[in-house]
Design an enzyme around this catalytic site. Structure first.
Site, PDB file in Angstrom:
ATOM      1  CG  ASP A 439      -1.974   0.744   1.213  1.00  0.00           C
ATOM      2  OD1 ASP A 439      -2.487   1.604   0.533  1.00  0.00           O
ATOM      3  OD2 ASP A 439      -1.526   1.822   2.361  1.00  0.00           O
ATOM      4  CB  THR A 441      -1.152   6.775   2.163  1.00  0.00           C
ATOM      5  OG1 THR A 441      -1.793   7.225   1.197  1.00  0.00           O
ATOM      6  CG2 THR A 441      -1.595   7.494   3.772  1.00  0.00           C
ATOM      7  CG  ASP A 638      -0.964   2.671   7.017  1.00  0.00           C
ATOM      8  OD1 ASP A 638      -2.069   2.087   5.359  1.00  0.00           O
ATOM      9  OD2 ASP A 638      -1.000   3.595   7.418  1.00  0.00           O
TER      10      ASP A 638
END
Length: 749
Positions: A439, A441, A638
């Site tokens: 991912d 961000t 996250d």
């Protein structure tokens, strides 16, 4: 004291309410609830117990009870699930040491009598047998009693193990020798050797003494595998300085700190619990949990982690997580859980060990009868001694310890470097990955984005766009939302309370603000609400080309404008990606950001395969597609939107700086949120599996070579026979060597 549901002292854990007799018991439970959980009567229901410590078997973690004892499956000494800082040597070690040292002089005398008594003619040989029996009896019947008890339990539980073999071997040698001493005339002449019916009290006595010594060595070595948990437990301070509502201050025990308490942290003191800074500024050393050597500056509004060290200035904080909810407590519990989990490789060893013991007993019986019927005189004496040697040298303790010891050391080693494994399977599987989906961000980037600008559509102002977007985003926990809300408050904008808030999980948010129906998110969300963004695409693409994330804002079905937020790439990301590529991993980026932003970030990091504007389902589909292609996939993320893919991937890797949902879905957590941790975790996985294979190979090879020699197969050609004494010594040191090899992982071997 009987505790009922009317007790005012209660806590909720794992969806259940637990009631306590008083605040002290409740505080102990809240500080570490896993210590107080135990399965009763083979029921899946989990109950709290009052004893305070739960004991489990390092080889069979499903065995859990609230008192010390031996494992009913393997006979191994149970040890605490959660070690204590106060504990020194276990009672078992002290007990074995006492039995060993009290009987060692007797063993030495029996051994000397057996070896040299006939040559030195100290006494008549029949009388010597009685003396040896007198001296050997306390050794076998007292010092060796725990071994016979475990052997009998293995029979009752139909779980043959090393104690079955030791009990049979020493018991047979001792009982035969007693019978030969008491009733020598009952034996045929072929049993007579050196003027008496041959006795083997020295074999039984020395085997018991060597086994006691081996157990002491093994227990001491096993205690070192909990060193990582003890070091983590030692990080927590014992007290906190609480500021009362009237401004006065008091030092209280850490267990008496509650959520919302205001605490003072003076220079040189440790942060007591997790919380947020309300006053002051300082540099906090977080290396003990994150591995980051450079202290982190903390100001009002910043989060602080319990057990980290305040280096310079004074801070005042508000506690937000206490007891078992703190990051340190969760790390300790995760490490303990991982250490007690069973590696897939262990299942094979368990199956083999179960059949192995029965096979050894059969081989021992065959050895006895073959030697007795076809061996040289005294044939039956040879048969007995060789049969005992087979039983002793074949003890499968080393086989059973081979993988659990490696797992315990590896999880401890990982915790000290900021890598938390959920279970043993994660350690074993991580080395197999060849593809890593990441991912953007909070994973590749800092996850602490900065507001860039708001660009209004015709008829609106930039302030209107920012104020309405920030009002809506008050209901979101996403880092981008926090950035927008923070930017609006910095500009002293008055925000409205959002109503009917909905999160589109990866595509944006919706809600009602001041009577207007708002939607804030990417182009997919705009398509869902029927809003065209064509007029602002050129502006959006220019911002994305600069690496910014762009969100469109629609009000009552009309486009209000867009907001751009920049999220800087973590300084460690380029190095981490280079290390992972050099390890042969294929890197894939999947993000909910626009295609242009994703490609811009991918180009700066050298990532060729980039997927933008992906929803949680798209990430899940990507994992599925790669797995169908035969790839072994790890997913690193996250956020809540990463959770499905994290759970589906062969190995899910969560950033410790991310959401609890992501960490609960993953098998590996990087406390620091640094991708370099994946390389560390993968290297540790490779080293651990190699270590386990070394241990298993050693255990199998040891038995494969030892049993034939003990059975006397080489005797016709070499004249070699293996004394039961040597077999006992080799058996004890084989277990110690397996543990010693596992402990090498602490040094990165």
């Amino acid at each position: 004291m009987v505790v009922t549901e009317q007790s005012p002292h209660h806590s909720e854990h794992m969806g259940q309410n637990f009631f306590f007799c008083g605040p002290k018991c409740k505080a102990k439970f809240d500080a570490s609830p896993m210590q107080y959980m135990v399965k009763k009567h083979d029921s899946p229901r989990v109950e709290a117990v009052a004893s305070g410590t739960i004991y489990t078997c390092p080889m069979h973690p499903e065995i859990r009870q609230d008192h010390t004892g031996n494992c009913p499956k393997c006979g191994m000494t149970l040890e605490p699930v959660m070690p204590s800082l106060e504990e020194d040597d276990s009672p078992e070690i002290r007990e074995f040491q006492r039995r060993f040292w009290w009987t060692l002089p007797l063993t030495a005398i029996v051994f000397v009598l057996a070896m040299f008594g006939e040559r030195l003619h100290w006494m008549e040989m029949g009388a010597q047998s009685w003396l040896e029996m007198t001296l050997a009896s306390p050794i076998v019947l007292w010092a060796g009693w725990p071994f016979f008890t475990r052997g009998w339990q293995s029979v009752l539980h139909r779980s043959p193990n090393m104690w079955t073999l030791i009990g049979l071997g020493t018991g047979a040698a001792f009982l035969y020798s007693v019978a030969a001493t008491i009733a020598p005339n009952a034996f045929p002449d072929s049993f007579v050797s050196m003027g008496r019916v041959a006795v083997y009290f020295e074999a039984a006595a020395v085997i018991i003494s060597l086994t006691l010594l081996g157990q002491v060595m093994e227990l001491k070595a096993r205690s070192q595998t909990s060193a990582a948990i003890k070091s983590l437990l030692g990080l927590a301070p014992k007290t906190a300085r609480r500021i009362r509502p009237d401004g006065s201050e008091e030092d209280v025990a850490l267990t008496h700190v509650h959520i919302g308490d205001i605490l003072r942290i003076r220079p040189g003191e440790k942060v007591p619990v997790d919380g947020v800074v309300t006053e002051g500024s300082s540099a906090v050393d977080e290396s003990m949990l994150t591995g980051e050597p450079v202290p982190v500056s903390k100001h009002m509004g910043d989060k602080v982690i319990g057990a980290t060290l305040n280096t310079s200035g004074a801070l005042v904080m508000r506690s937000e997580r206490v007891g078992s909810a703190t990051m340190l407590s969760q790390i300790v519990q995760m490490v303990a859980q991982a250490q007690r989990s069973r590696a897939p490789m262990q299942r094979m060893a368990d199956v083999v060990a179960g059949y192995f013991v029965l096979t050894v007993i059969a081989v021992s019986l065959m050895t006895f009868f073959v030697w007795g019927l076809f061996g040289p005189e005294p044939s039956w004496v040879y048969g007995l001694i060789n049969a005992v040697a087979v039983l002793i040298i074949a003890c499968p303790c080393a086989l059973g310890l081979a993988t659990p010891m490696s797992i315990m050391v590896a999880t401890g080693k990982g915790a000290t470097t900021g890598v938390l494994f959920r279970d043993a399977a994660a350690i074993e599987n991580l080395r197999k990955i060849d593809t890593l989906i990441i991912d953007k961000t909070g994973t590749l980037t800092e996850g602490r984005p900065t507001f860039d600008r708001a660009v209004p559509a015709s008829g609106y102002s930039a302030d209107d766009v920012l104020r309405m977007a920030a009002s809506l985003d008050q209901g979101s926990e996403h880092p981008l939302a926090e950035t927008i809300v923070h930017a609006a408050r910095e500009r002293a904008m008055v925000l409205e309370k959002p109503e009917n808030f909905e999160s589109g999980s990866g595509i944006g948010v919706r809600g009602q603000v001041a009577g207007h129906q708002l939607a804030l998110g990417n182009t997919t969300l705009m398509e869902q609400v029927g809003v065209s963004v064509e007029a602002m695409i050129p502006e959006a693409e220019n911002l994305r080309a600069e690496g910014a994330s762009v969100m469109y804002l629609a009000s009552d079905g009309k486009l209000m404008g867009l907001l751009a937020v920049s999220d800087p790439i973590k300084a460690s990301t380029p190095e981490a990606l280079a290390t992972l590529r050099s390890a042969g991993l294929r890197i894939v980026m999947a993000t909910g950001d626009g295609i242009t932003t994703a490609k811009a970030v991918g180009a700066r990091l050298g990532i060729d395969e980039v997927h933008g504007e992906v929803k949680p389902q798209d990430k899940l589909d990507l994992v599925n597609r790669l797995q169908k292609e035969g790839r072994v996939v790890a997913m690193a993320g996250d956020g809540i939107n990463d959770a499905p893919a994290l759970a589906k991937a062969d190995v899910g890797v969560a950033m410790g700086t991310g959401t609890d949902v992501a960490m609960n879905s993953a098998q590996v957590t990087l406390v620091k949120g640094d991708l370099r941790g994946i390389a560390i975790a993968r290297s540790l996985s490779v080293a651990t599996v190699r270590n386990m294979k070394q241990n298993l190979m050693f255990a199998f090879l040891y038995n494969a070579l030892g049993i034939p020699v003990a059975a006397g197969l080489l005797y016709p050609w070499t004249g070699w026979l293996l004394s039961p004494l040597i077999a006992a010594l080799a058996m004890s040191f084989s277990s110690a060597s397996v543990i010693t090899n596992a402990l090498r992982l602490r040094r990165g071997a």
